[in-house]
Design an enzyme around this catalytic site. Structure first.
Site, PDB file in Angstrom:
ATOM      1  N   CYS A  84      43.031  37.441  50.141  1.00  0.00           N
ATOM      2  CA  CYS A  84      41.569  37.799  49.319  1.00  0.00           C
ATOM      3  C   CYS A  84      41.052  36.620  49.108  1.00  0.00           C
ATOM      4  O   CYS A  84      41.412  35.613  49.242  1.00  0.00           O
ATOM      5  CB  CYS A  84      41.863  38.464  48.649  1.00  0.00           C
ATOM      6  SG  CYS A  84      43.137  38.184  46.555  1.00  0.00           S
TER       7      CYS A  84
ATOM      8  N   HIS B   1      37.312  43.093  40.065  1.00  0.00           N
ATOM      9  CA  HIS B   1      37.839  41.105  39.616  1.00  0.00           C
ATOM     10  C   HIS B   1      36.859  40.229  39.772  1.00  0.00           C
ATOM     11  O   HIS B   1      35.757  41.137  40.527  1.00  0.00           O
ATOM     12  CB  HIS B   1      38.990  41.024  39.723  1.00  0.00           C
ATOM     13  CG  HIS B   1      38.746  40.948  40.948  1.00  0.00           C
ATOM     14  ND1 HIS B   1      39.338  41.965  41.329  1.00  0.00           N
ATOM     15  CD2 HIS B   1      39.538  40.229  41.927  1.00  0.00           C
ATOM     16  CE1 HIS B   1      39.716  41.803  42.984  1.00  0.00           C
ATOM     17  NE2 HIS B   1      39.645  40.515  43.261  1.00  0.00           N
TER      18      HIS B   1
END
Length: 606
Positions: A364, A525
């Site tokens: 990611c 996040h």
């Protein structure tokens, strides 16, 4: 070349051919139906509709094969060039040029791909489209001309060679062994040339002398092909298994032998089965005195019985030859199909070209959020099948050049390919729920070795101050995802985990790529650049029963995450495993106290 290398080469050839044929099986079947119904010898002869079958076998099927082969090599651009080149192949001969299309399609794509690499970066800005179009047109046109003057004549030579060989075998009394030439010739779509150019004249002479001829049965015997199709029906896999029964009916009762050719292309070694089946069938015709009094077209059991002399012995001989040919072909096909079944994927039902791997990377943007959850979920599934695979998580920028298999969300796949160009890449919609996981698991079960202990990435064990009661919020409502993310970020700030600037980084991260993970779970996040704003690792949990819209997806559980030095990975992995079970999500949504959620998230992995 060793026997092992020959076997590998045959398997690779089968994979290449099947990759071109499998996507087009429906086209082969519909052509077979039109031929069985509307050709002059069909069930409902129709001069006008029979032209559709002719157009399909002459033009449509070769073009589809060339298009698919080109696309496998170089995507859409390769498909277009391959199809243009196939026009030359089709025009070069009077017979269907399926094999020629299988050659020219990938070849055209390969050429344009390499020329594109040569001129890459050398074209002036604004001229890219012009140069690309002209390059494809020139290559496709030139290759069509080359194919017209080479492939057509080559197939003419092949036809003459086969004719000479069959004459020799007939004269020497080795008639059953003509299957050694007939069955491969059929796969080259030379069956009509064999029937009308060779077997017909000789057979007519025999009918004048004896009232029947075995030659009319040699190519038209449906037994060998039906035997292969029945073996696929019982011992095949995926698309080939599901389509084989229908193809068997079309061939046996409709007489369209070409429908079984794609199944031979998928496993070239099956040519042995149809050859031996053909030999045994012809030997049976000879031994029992079989034969028919007219050419058989199409080669169906119905046509054979209709043209059999009206003698009981002749019916028995012809039926026995068909049945024995089918039985021999079926029995020989079984070990061939069962042998390769555990060595490679059967067809495109799965991702066909995934390599054998010992490492899988979930990647990611930052490597500390969604990738951790995806890796944790897959690691648990890998443990269940006991494969020898190390499951890792990584930021895209940290992917190693020698990565074998990389999983990313679709929006990040192109970045991951640039960082790890030699890896096999799988794109998923959401890390927590994706059909690709099931396909990957089946592949790993079939293809990865199981002779060494699986290596599992070791995660930090500390959970001190990561998940506190005061950081779990029940029954929250939000009007937008931005509001929900800011709430989660403020909770992290108030708990002393992050600086206030981290909140904006959380918003930015979700705008770059949705942090919705599937199963009603979101994990907002910060970006990779915001790591400096993280003081300590921490997690907040927000229960939102009415849901929050995350780009069209409804998130009811929101986990705000801040990670520093990997100390949050243990509990993040646990969240992934717990949330992969919809029952656990339902329990957390129905939880009335904070302790209930903590208890669910604290369940040890089984």
């Amino acid at each position: 070349m060793s026997q092992f290398n020959i076997k590998i080469a045959i398997q690779k050839l089968g994979n290449v051919l099947s990759s071109m044929v499998i996507p087009n099986i429906s086209a082969f079947i519909v052509w077979g139906l039109f031929a069985a119904l509307f050709l002059p010898a069909g069930l409902f002869p129709n001069e006008h509709l029979s032209t559709i079958a002719h157009m399909m076998i002459t033009y449509l099927l070769p073009l589809l094969i060339a298009y698919t082969g080109g696309k496998l090599v170089y995507d859409q651009r390769g498909a277009v060039v391959g199809s243009m080149a196939a026009a030359g192949v089709i025009a070069s001969a009077d017979i269907p040029m399926i094999i020629g299309a299988m050659i020219i399609g990938p070849l055209g794509a390969f050429l344009v791909k390499n020329i594109d690499r040569i001129v890459e970066g050398k074209i002036k800005s604004g001229f890219e489209m012009l140069v690309n179009n002209f390059t494809a047109a020139i290559i496709g046109g030139l290759l069509a001309i080359v194919a017209f003057f080479t492939i057509g004549p080559t197939f003419t030579i092949v036809t003459k060679t086969l004719t000479t060989g069959i004459y020799w075998l007939t004269e020497t009394g080795l008639l059953p062994f003509t299957s050694i030439l007939i069955e491969p010739a059929k796969l080259l779509f030379l069956n009509n040339a064999l029937n009308h150019g060779l077997l017909l004249p000789i057979g007519i002479e025999q009918v004048v002398e004896t009232g029947k001829s075995i030659l009319f049965l040699m190519e038209a015997n449906p037994g060998p092909g039906v035997g292969v199709l029945l073996a696929y029906s019982l011992f095949g896999k995926g698309t080939s298994k599901h389509t084989a029964p229908g193809a068997a009916l079309i061939q046996f009762f409709g007489g369209i032998h070409e429908v079984y050719f794609p199944y031979i292309f998928m496993r070239p070694l099956l040519i042995v089965a149809v050859i031996l089946g053909g030999i045994c069938g012809i030997a049976t015709f000879v031994f029992l005195g079989g034969g028919v009094y007219s050419p058989i077209s199409p080669g169906s059991i119905v046509s054979i019985l209709a043209l059999t002399p009206h003698h009981t012995s002749a019916y028995i001989a012809n039926l026995a030859g068909v049945l024995i040919a089918g039985m021999v072909s079926f029995l020989i096909s079984i070990p061939i199909l069962k042998t390769v079944k555990d060595e490679e994927l059967e067809d495109a039902d799965l991702v066909p070209s995934i390599p054998v791997v010992n490492k899988i990377y979930f990647a990611c943007d930052a490597g500390m959020g969604s990738s951790v959850m995806g890796a944790s979920l897959l690691r648990k599934r890998v443990q269940d099948i006991d494969a020898n695979i190390e499951v890792l998580h990584s930021a895209i920028n940290d992917l190693p050049l020698n990565a074998q298999l990389v999983i990313t969300q679709k929006e990040l796949t192109e970045r991951a390919k640039k960082k790890a160009p030699n890896a096999y890449h799988i794109s998923v919609d959401h890390f927590l729920s994706s059909l690709e996981y099931d396909q990957l698991m089946e592949h790993l079960q079939n293809n990865n070795r199981k002779d060494t202990m699986m290596i599992i990435e070791k995660q930090p064990k500390s959970e001190i101050n990561l998940l506190l009661e005061e950081n779990i919020f029940l029954n929250q409502e939000f009007t937008s995802k931005g509001e929900a993310i800011r709430f989660a970020g403020n909770a992290l700030v108030q708990a002393g985990y992050v600086n206030e600037s981290y909140i904006d980084a959380m918003i930015e991260r979700d705008e770059m790529l949705s942090t919705y993970m599937g199963h009603g779970v979101a994990i907002p996040h910060g970006t990779e650049e915001a790591k400096e704003d993280v003081l300590y690792s921490g997690i907040t949990v927000i229960q939102a029963p009415k849901g929050v819209d995350f780009n069209g997806q409804k998130a009811q559980l929101i986990f705000g995450i801040a990670g520093k030095d990997g100390t949050h990975l243990e509990i993040l992995s646990r969240i992934a495993v717990v949330c992969s079970d919809s029952d656990n999500i339902e329990k957390m949504l129905e939880a009335k106290t904070v302790n209930e959620i903590i208890r669910i998230l604290s369940i040890d992995d089984q």
